[in-house]
Design an enzyme around this catalytic site. Sequence first.
Site, PDB file in Angstrom:
ATOM      1  CB  CYS A 114     -19.524 -10.544 -33.441  1.00 18.86           C
ATOM      2  SG  CYS A 114     -19.636 -11.978 -32.273  1.00 18.86           S
ATOM      3  CG  HIS A 255     -23.231  -8.603 -32.910  1.00 19.62           C
ATOM      4  ND1 HIS A 255     -23.728  -9.994 -33.470  1.00 19.62           N
ATOM      5  CD2 HIS A 255     -22.523  -8.812 -31.956  1.00 19.62           C
ATOM      6  CE1 HIS A 255     -23.054 -10.766 -32.371  1.00 19.62           C
ATOM      7  NE2 HIS A 255     -22.497 -10.221 -31.552  1.00 19.62           N
ATOM      8  CG  ASN A 285     -23.436 -12.843 -29.525  1.00 16.93           C
ATOM      9  OD1 ASN A 285     -23.374 -13.226 -30.759  1.00 16.93           O
ATOM     10  ND2 ASN A 285     -22.237 -12.245 -28.766  1.00 16.93           N
TER      11      ASN A 285
END
Length: 333
Positions: A114, A255, A285
């Site tokens: 990520c 993020h 996500n």
Amino acid sequence: MINTGIAIAGSGSATPSVSVDNHALSQLVETSDEWIASRTGIRYRKLASAETTLSAIATRAAQQALSMAQVDPSEIDLILLATSTADDLFGSAGQVQAQLGATQAVAFDLTAACSGFVFGLVTAAQFIRTGVYRNVLLIGADVMSRWVDWSDRTTCVLFGDGAGAVVLQASECDRLLGFELRSDGNQNACLNLSYQPQPKALTDQITIGQGNYQSVTMNGQEVYRFAVTKVPEVIEKALYRANMGAEGIDWLILHQANQRIMDAVAQRLNIPAEKVISNLANYGNTSAASIPLALDEAVREGKIQPGDVIAVSGFGAGLSWGASIFQWGKPSS
Ligand code: UT7
């Protein structure tokens, strides 16, 4: 004179067409829209079909970014594909290069989960700063749905699929103002998608390991604690390198993992909620794609304007985390 400043000249994004809401997931695992929305802020996620390749989504995002930057594929010197879910373990950047027709570009994958987009941004910048390349295409793309255990409610509700891209260009005026990258492998076990080899005897003397990658496992509470502590710190370090304070930030793009993490980080940095860009509710996500996907949407909505100062911060498996401060757009725009 060679221009070694960096301008972020265009963005693009792409997601699969199928959107799945929280109610649909409650048919798979014991969960509820109420639990998912209140604990994470996620309401929908886009999921790729079996026919959809990572390289196809990445290519669509890249085409949009090139078009906005008015750069022809033949002008790209380097393609960096930040991904942890390549179609091919040898890398998918080459397929993106071929699909774009970017015949002059060297292309390779960069894996930092990520944090991949932020790590990729800084990596791309080094090639421009040294005067080696002029046009770099950076894509963050992940198809996490391939690697999630769809019977594990602690992870499957969190992730979605997508891609985002930016074009970085050599520029007289430097718009990459500061960055800081960090890793801590001691906490690696908190978040994994690891290979599990089984011993396989080739002969009486030779045994090798052959197996498969296992689904994502995560200690959610540990990662949460890590994020709310380390992300404000790393943004402050990047701000220090940019010689500015948090009040100079026009937009904060973190993020997109959990709305509660975004709120806590913004609060710790004293950044008002209206400066925090979030599209987590619609996408979940999306790993390396989440920051460029949110950036591109905000640019296309007209929220982000040329010259705006943006702080981005990625965090996740590794563990890895990083932040970068830049101004949006070409200096002349
Ligand atoms: O991209 C990489 C970065 N990743 C992250 O940033 C993730 C960071 N972590 C988080 O965002 C949060 O820790 C989660 C969203 C993963 C979990 O939220 P939480 O508030 O930390 O929940 P929890 O893990 O403490 O679980 C609370 C309860 C547990 O039940 P008990 O033990 O209290 O009875 C879980 O079993 O919620 C239960 N639970 C669920 N219930 C309904 C866990 N997942 C679910 C679910 N639906 N999907």
